[in-house]
Scaffold this motif. Sequence first.
Motif, mmCIF file in Angstrom:
data_model
loop_
_atom_site.group_PDB
_atom_site.id
_atom_site.type_symbol
_atom_site.label_atom_id
_atom_site.label_comp_id
_atom_site.label_asym_id
_atom_site.label_seq_id
_atom_site.Cartn_x
_atom_site.Cartn_y
_atom_site.Cartn_z
ATOM 1 N N ASP A 86 4.629 -6.109 2.692
ATOM 2 C CA ASP A 86 3.797 -5.032 3.213
ATOM 3 C C ASP A 86 2.515 -4.985 2.392
ATOM 4 O OD1 ASP A 86 3.002 -2.710 4.597
ATOM 5 O OD2 ASP A 86 3.899 -1.433 3.046
ATOM 6 N N LEU A 87 1.367 -5.044 3.057
ATOM 7 C CA LEU A 87 0.072 -4.982 2.384
ATOM 8 C C LEU A 87 -0.521 -3.597 2.607
ATOM 9 C CD1 LEU A 87 -1.446 -8.419 3.475
ATOM 10 C CD2 LEU A 87 -0.249 -7.869 1.356
ATOM 11 N N GLN A 88 -0.866 -2.920 1.516
ATOM 12 C CA GLN A 88 -1.442 -1.585 1.612
ATOM 13 C C GLN A 88 -2.754 -1.548 0.834
ATOM 14 O OE1 GLN A 88 1.442 1.246 0.203
ATOM 15 N NE2 GLN A 88 2.867 0.826 1.864
ATOM 16 N N PRO A 89 -3.877 -1.309 1.543
ATOM 17 C CA PRO A 89 -5.152 -1.172 0.832
ATOM 18 C C PRO A 89 -5.172 0.144 0.046
ATOM 19 C CG PRO A 89 -5.461 -1.049 3.222
ATOM 20 C CD PRO A 89 -4.011 -1.247 2.977
ATOM 21 N N THR A 90 -5.632 0.081 -1.195
ATOM 22 C CA THR A 90 -5.760 1.272 -2.035
ATOM 23 C C THR A 90 -7.173 1.315 -2.596
ATOM 24 O OG1 THR A 90 -5.108 0.204 -4.097
ATOM 25 C CG2 THR A 90 -3.324 1.048 -2.707
ATOM 26 N N ALA A 91 -7.501 2.399 -3.264
ATOM 27 C CA ALA A 91 -8.826 2.526 -3.870
ATOM 28 C C ALA A 91 -9.040 1.464 -4.954
ATOM 29 C CB ALA A 91 -8.990 3.919 -4.456
ATOM 30 N N GLU A 92 -7.957 1.066 -5.612
ATOM 31 C CA GLU A 92 -8.061 0.089 -6.698
ATOM 32 C C GLU A 92 -7.997 -1.354 -6.217
ATOM 33 O OE1 GLU A 92 -5.569 2.542 -6.835
ATOM 34 O OE2 GLU A 92 -6.847 3.918 -7.937
ATOM 35 N N GLY A 93 -7.477 -1.592 -5.026
ATOM 36 C CA GLY A 93 -7.339 -2.951 -4.538
ATOM 37 C C GLY A 93 -6.258 -3.045 -3.476
ATOM 38 N N LEU A 94 -5.577 -4.137 -3.460
ATOM 39 C CA LEU A 94 -4.548 -4.392 -2.452
ATOM 40 C C LEU A 94 -3.173 -4.330 -3.100
ATOM 41 C CD1 LEU A 94 -4.136 -5.258 0.515
ATOM 42 C CD2 LEU A 94 -4.247 -7.613 -0.264
ATOM 43 N N ILE B 46 0.775 -5.102 -2.768
ATOM 44 C CA ILE B 46 1.710 -5.966 -2.054
ATOM 45 C C ILE B 46 3.117 -5.489 -2.395
ATOM 46 C CG2 ILE B 46 2.543 -8.326 -1.698
ATOM 47 C CD1 ILE B 46 -0.172 -9.303 -2.743
#
Length: 86
Positions: free
Chosen positions: A31-39, A41
């Motif tokens: 599952d890939l989740q974009p966050t404020a700090e990056g990606l 996994i």
Amino acid sequence: MNTRLIRVGNSQGIVLPRKLLQQYHLVGEVDLQPTAEGLLIKPVVKRRRQGWDERFQQALAQRPAPEGELLEVFSDDSFEDTQWEW
């Protein structure tokens, strides 16, 4: 840890070291989740037999347990020992 993006067909990807794959239990689907700090996994954990408990409970609720019926059949005294074949 730094790594480079590599070309994969018309896309780009990264190669994750085996140690990281094992440490974070990354196998098959992730599952890939974009966050404020990056990606981020994360491993996808699929429960086996998902939903079986709910369906079982629904089936039980639809019809009462036949315990009384079964006990009546086995407690019938009309069956005699002479009906058995040895």
